[in-house]
Motif scaffolding. Structure first.
Motif, mmCIF file in Angstrom:
data_model
loop_
_atom_site.group_PDB
_atom_site.id
_atom_site.type_symbol
_atom_site.label_atom_id
_atom_site.label_comp_id
_atom_site.label_asym_id
_atom_site.label_seq_id
_atom_site.Cartn_x
_atom_site.Cartn_y
_atom_site.Cartn_z
ATOM 1 N N GLN A 31 0.827 -1.201 0.000
ATOM 2 C CA GLN A 31 0.000 0.000 0.000
ATOM 3 C C GLN A 31 0.867 1.259 0.000
ATOM 4 N N PRO A 32 0.349 2.359 -0.539
ATOM 5 C CA PRO A 32 1.108 3.613 -0.531
ATOM 6 C C PRO A 32 1.410 4.074 0.897
ATOM 7 N N GLN A 33 2.550 4.687 1.078
ATOM 8 C CA GLN A 33 2.928 5.265 2.364
ATOM 9 C C GLN A 33 2.607 6.753 2.321
ATOM 10 N N ARG A 34 1.710 7.198 3.165
ATOM 11 C CA ARG A 34 1.279 8.593 3.147
ATOM 12 C C ARG A 34 1.619 9.333 4.438
ATOM 13 N N SER A 35 2.419 8.745 5.263
ATOM 14 C CA SER A 35 2.835 9.423 6.492
ATOM 15 C C SER A 35 4.234 8.946 6.856
ATOM 16 N N GLY A 36 4.871 9.659 7.781
ATOM 17 C CA GLY A 36 6.216 9.295 8.199
ATOM 18 C C GLY A 36 7.263 9.974 7.343
ATOM 19 N N GLN A 37 8.428 9.335 7.260
ATOM 20 C CA GLN A 37 9.546 9.904 6.530
ATOM 21 C C GLN A 37 10.137 8.878 5.575
ATOM 22 N N ASP A 52 -4.730 15.002 1.288
ATOM 23 C CA ASP A 52 -6.059 15.407 1.744
ATOM 24 C C ASP A 52 -6.987 14.205 1.871
ATOM 25 N N GLU A 53 -8.269 14.458 2.080
ATOM 26 C CA GLU A 53 -9.215 13.391 2.393
ATOM 27 C C GLU A 53 -9.456 12.428 1.233
ATOM 28 N N LEU A 54 -9.035 12.807 0.012
ATOM 29 C CA LEU A 54 -9.216 11.923 -1.139
ATOM 30 C C LEU A 54 -7.887 11.433 -1.703
ATOM 31 N N GLY A 55 -6.818 11.597 -0.920
ATOM 32 C CA GLY A 55 -5.533 11.060 -1.334
ATOM 33 C C GLY A 55 -4.782 11.916 -2.322
ATOM 34 N N VAL A 56 -5.188 13.182 -2.516
ATOM 35 C CA VAL A 56 -4.470 14.087 -3.414
ATOM 36 C C VAL A 56 -3.246 14.629 -2.671
ATOM 37 N N PRO A 57 -2.045 14.499 -3.240
ATOM 38 C CA PRO A 57 -0.856 15.025 -2.574
ATOM 39 C C PRO A 57 -0.677 16.525 -2.832
ATOM 40 N N HIS A 58 -0.405 17.260 -1.772
ATOM 41 C CA HIS A 58 -0.081 18.688 -1.866
ATOM 42 C C HIS A 58 1.403 18.784 -1.534
ATOM 43 N N ILE A 59 2.223 18.995 -2.577
ATOM 44 C CA ILE A 59 3.675 18.864 -2.467
ATOM 45 C C ILE A 59 4.306 20.250 -2.414
ATOM 46 N N GLU A 60 5.131 20.485 -1.408
ATOM 47 C CA GLU A 60 5.824 21.767 -1.288
ATOM 48 C C GLU A 60 7.320 21.510 -1.162
ATOM 49 N N ALA A 61 8.087 22.165 -2.043
ATOM 50 C CA ALA A 61 9.536 21.967 -2.081
ATOM 51 C C ALA A 61 10.227 23.311 -2.216
ATOM 52 N N ARG A 791 -4.911 27.795 3.730
ATOM 53 C CA ARG A 791 -5.824 27.516 4.835
ATOM 54 C C ARG A 791 -6.721 26.315 4.506
ATOM 55 N N ASP A 792 -7.182 26.251 3.276
ATOM 56 C CA ASP A 792 -8.042 25.151 2.859
ATOM 57 C C ASP A 792 -7.275 23.822 2.880
ATOM 58 N N VAL A 793 -6.069 23.845 2.369
ATOM 59 C CA VAL A 793 -5.256 22.625 2.371
ATOM 60 C C VAL A 793 -5.007 22.158 3.792
ATOM 61 N N ALA A 794 -4.589 23.084 4.657
ATOM 62 C CA ALA A 794 -4.276 22.714 6.040
ATOM 63 C C ALA A 794 -5.484 22.122 6.751
ATOM 64 N N THR A 795 -6.671 22.642 6.452
ATOM 65 C CA THR A 795 -7.900 22.154 7.091
ATOM 66 C C THR A 795 -8.190 20.710 6.702
ATOM 67 N N HIS A 796 -7.809 20.315 5.475
ATOM 68 C CA HIS A 796 -8.196 19.000 4.953
ATOM 69 C C HIS A 796 -7.060 17.982 4.960
ATOM 70 N N VAL A 797 -5.934 18.310 5.583
ATOM 71 C CA VAL A 797 -4.835 17.351 5.644
ATOM 72 C C VAL A 797 -5.226 16.151 6.501
ATOM 73 N N LYS A 798 -5.023 14.965 5.985
ATOM 74 C CA LYS A 798 -5.280 13.728 6.733
ATOM 75 C C LYS A 798 -3.989 13.016 7.137
ATOM 76 N N SER A 799 -2.908 13.267 6.405
ATOM 77 C CA SER A 799 -1.616 12.673 6.764
ATOM 78 C C SER A 799 -0.526 13.459 6.050
ATOM 79 N N THR A 800 0.700 13.349 6.598
ATOM 80 C CA THR A 800 1.836 14.065 6.017
ATOM 81 C C THR A 800 3.011 13.121 5.863
ATOM 82 N N LEU A 801 3.569 13.123 4.661
ATOM 83 C CA LEU A 801 4.769 12.352 4.351
ATOM 84 C C LEU A 801 5.901 13.334 4.109
ATOM 85 N N THR A 802 7.019 13.140 4.750
ATOM 86 C CA THR A 802 8.173 14.006 4.551
ATOM 87 C C THR A 802 9.261 13.238 3.807
#
Length: 806
Positions: A31-37, A52-61, A791-802
């Protein structure tokens, strides 16, 4: 004994629990890894991926190379099998993992020359433009894919099929673009059958297709001096029929989506409730599991985009941000010619070109076949292009048929074009980017928050000799197949900020100073959308734009039926059948799920076409014609022409009339619907007969379809309705094969509140929670938010992968 049996039962139960636990762990490990490092080589700083809640990645670099390397990694963990299948299809390598049944598909794609072209193109691009931002983005993206593949367990499908891991390359990405271009190419399916109608049946039969009779430069039948031009024999026609069928079936056999049509429109701020442009788009592509698009929100200093990405491409094909956005439709220009070469009677490996016998180029390729011996292919090429009947393992004909294709014959810097379009905030920037799209032909509908709206038909349009009609196959021994150059982009159809305040693109033939040959869709859909968009009293909002995208009415059915109504009334005498007929007479063309009339009309239209045409064409050629837009255009003209020779059945002692065929078609329609849907006509509802199942490549092998396929869903809409839910014309029930690959609505007064939908889900990994979590909503005509603002992205974050530097 009882105690022994009891202990044995406990042991078996324990083994079963262990087996289930082992299977669960096995599936979970993939399964995809959507949290941790995760540690990634090549990164210069950490990259944050918020899901987010539907598995869309919001990527910031912190920079673009890190951004695209991260995109490749997360794209691969959701869609690696899709990437693998796409490159194998485009490069003719499916039989290596799927076995002999895919040899014909591989042979076709090897013959098309996509693999050879992509290898040369990639090598040239790397050599000449290694420092360009576009190639750096692609190389970082591909590195991210490869790092994921090297560091994680192989997907379940890889192990089921025995697929070995190997690096993805730029040539694979170019090959994937070639597959997209090929799936647009209606000429492969259309030109052979239209030429057959003209040359074997004659101009009276050709009238229904409304094609001007232009024999100059095309293959002609019955010339007195047969040495002056190429001639097709019976075996050659058999080849062409097989090729047309193979072209259509190749994509079905691979279980990958074909590109078909699309809607897109943009309304200027003067006509919207918000005062800013409103952009709408729903590209029409074959349904599949997983869906074609992968959504990702990218953000780096100086760059931000919410994009829709295709497998193996770092550049978003659809996208928006707060400042600009665009959608695509297919131009449908004819960028592929089929050319019959004239062979030297003394040397079958030479063909006539401008009065000289020239040798055909040859190359050998090897097809690897799972469970069988490799197959050696001898592939040829003339000055016009690949000899496509080399795709057939045992050709019945003798005439070499070449393919000239703009995708192979133009510079076509597609990746650079879309890299620039992903950043094009002004009219000038967008126009310049779009001008670099040479093939396949695309309509780009664009808007920005400053108030500009635009549309450009993007393609390198070949200039053909005067009098040449590329709807037919051409004669390679004359100058008919020559290309005299390409029209400059400034001469392509396009509009910027028109006074009417909106622009519409729906695969219809665009207005142009010089007509542009193409295989355009019916104009009914464009007329329906234009009729509603034109209303000056409607201020456009997100809500009424939804209704327009979901509209299921079209004039095609009523206008096709109108000339047949007297014949139908004369043929139908039984009261229950008369009641059905009256429903048909009063039909306005809406394809609602609860309605019976769309089912009745669609079956009747098929029976009329079959009764009228299959005897002249033969079943194989008729089945090829059923897959073309030429038939959609031709049937209303045929129904209105009582004197057409198509109405007479061949092989009967009498001359049948339109009335005879209508009567027979009506009886066949009712007999088929009663047999397949039941005796009670009230149960013949469109939603019961017209269903959508998103098919996975492994779903073609039962019982794997029960695991991997998604559906069925009862669907409204139909062929060419704005809510495009299409299938080939044929007998009920109908499996929907093509439709909106996404629906997007963006009001640039607040682009952060854009709406969209994925027909299936973000993930291609079964049984991930995002594998099919949007499918039901899509079938019901639903939308969901595309989060863009912080603000919208932050509200809907379900997990964070670094992702951290390795």
């Amino acid at each position: 004994m009882f105690r022994l049996l009891k202990n044995l039962a406990k042991l078996l139960l324990a083994l079963l629990v262990l087996a289930i636990a082992g299977l669960a762990w096995y599936v979970y490990s993939k399964q995809p890894q959507r949290s941790g490092q995760v540690l990634i080589a090549g990164l210069t700083a950490p990259v944050t991926v918020r899901y987010d809640e539907l598995g869309v990645p919001h990527i910031e670099a912190g920079n673009e190379p890190d951004l695209y390397r991260a995109l490749g990694y997360v794209h691969a963990q959701d869609r690696l099998f899709q990437m693998e299948m796409l490159r194998r299809l485009a490069r003719g390598e499916l039989a290596e993992v799927l076995g002999p049944k895919l040899v014909a598909t591989d042979r076709l794609f090897r013959t098309l020359g996509i693999r050879v072209h992509a290898d040369a193109y990639a090598a040239r691009w790397i050599k000449d433009k290694s420092g360009s931002p576009a190639i750096q983005a692609m190389q970082a993206y591909l590195d991210g894919i490869n790092q994921y593949q090297d560091s994680r367990p192989a997907p379940l499908e890889f192990q089921l099929l025995g697929i070995p891991k190997r690096p993805f390359t730029l040539a694979d990405s170019i090959s994937a673009a070639g597959y997209m271009a090929y799936s647009f190419a209606a000429a492969f399916r259309t030109e052979p059958v239209l030429t057959q109608v003209r040359d074997q049946l004659g101009p009276d039969h050709l009238k229904m297709f409304d094609l001007e009779w232009k024999p100059d430069g095309a293959i002609r039948k019955g010339l007195q001096n047969e040495q002056q031009t190429a001639r097709l024999q019976a075996g050659d026609w058999q080849d062409l029929t097989r090729l047309a069928r193979l072209s259509a079936e190749a994509l079905e056999a691979a279980g990958l989506p074909a590109y078909e049509g699309s809607n897109a429109w943009v309304v200027a701020g003067a006509r919207t409730a918000s005062g800013k442009p409103l952009l709408a788009g729903d590209p029409h592509i074959g349904f599949s599991a997983p869906a074609v698009w992968y959504e990702a929100h990218l953000k780096a200093p100086g760059f931000e985009l919410y994009g829709h990405f295709q497998a193996l491409n770092a550049m978003a094909a659809l996208g928006h941000n707060t400042q600009f956005g665009w959608s695509l439709t297919m131009f449908q220009n004819d960028d592929l010619d089929l050319i019959v070469e004239k062979t030297n009677p003394e040397n079958a490996q030479q063909v006539m070109y401008h009065g000289q016998w020239l040798d055909l180029e040859t190359r050998e390729e090897t097809l690897k076949v799972k469970g069988a011996e490799p197959i050696k292919l001898q592939l040829r090429r003339s000055r016009h292009g690949p000899i496509i009947n080399d795709a057939l393992d045992a050709s019945a004909g003798k005439a070499p048929i070449a393919m000239w294709w703009a995708f192979l014959e133009t510079e076509n810097p597609l990746l650079e074009a879309f890299y620039e379009l992903n950043r094009a905030a002004t009219l000038d920037q967008a126009r310049t980017a779009v001008s670099k799209i040479h093939a396949p032909g695309l309509n780009v509908v664009w808007a920005n928050a400053s108030g500009d709206i635009a549309w450009w038909a993007a393609a390198s349009l070949a200039i053909r000799p005067e009098g040449v009609n590329p709807a037919f196959m051409l004669d390679g021994s004359t100058g008919a197949a020559d290309k005299l150059g390409f029209q400059p982009f400034s001469g392509n159809p396009q509009e910027e900020n028109p006074a009417r305040g909106y622009i519409l693109s729906a695969n219809h033939q665009p207005a142009a100073t010089t007509p542009i040959p193409g295989y355009y869709n019916l104009w009914d859909r464009a007329q329906r959308l234009d009729e509603l968009l034109r209303s000056p009293s409607t201020p456009w909002t997100m809500e009424n734009s939804k209704a327009l995208q979901l509209d299921v009415q079209i004039a095609y059915g009523p206008r096709t039926l109108a000339p047949l109504l007297p014949a139908l009334r004369a043929a139908v005498t039984e009261p229950a059948e008369q009641a059905l007929l009256e429903q048909l007479v009063g039909w306005k063309g809406a394809y609602d799920k609860e309605a019976v009339v769309p089912t009745l009309f669609t079956q009747l239209l098929f029976e009329l076409a079959r009764e009228a045409m299959s005897d002249e064409l033969g079943e194989a050629a008729f089945n090829n014609l059923r897959r073309t837009r030429a038939l959609d255009h031709g049937l209303p003209r045929l129904m209105a022409d009582a004197a057409s020779p198509w109405w007479d059945r061949r092989g009967t002692p009498v001359v049948e009339t339109r009335e005879d065929i209508v009567k027979a078609a009506w009886a066949a329609t009712l007999a088929h619907l009663r047999k397949t849907l039941g005796a009670d006509s009230a149960s013949w509802t469109w939603g019961r007969a017209h269903t959508l199942t998103h098919k996975h490549p492994l779903g073609q092998q039962p019982p794997l379809d029960k695991l991997f396929d998604v559906g069925p869903f009862a669907m409204p809409g139909g062929r060419e309705t704005p809510n495009y839910q299409a299938m080939a014309l044929g007998p009920a029930p109908w499996a929907v094969t093509t439709g909106p690959s996404t629906r997007r609505l963006i009001d640039f007064a607040d682009a952060g509140q854009a709406l969209g939908i994925n027909p299936v889900g973000q993930s291609g990994v079964w049984p991930d929670r995002h594998y099919a979590d949007q499918a039901a909503k899509f079938a019901q005509g639903g939308y969901r938010a595309q989060h863009l603002g912080e603000r919208d992205v932050a509200t809907h974050v379900k997990s964070t992968l670094t992702l951290r530097p390795k």
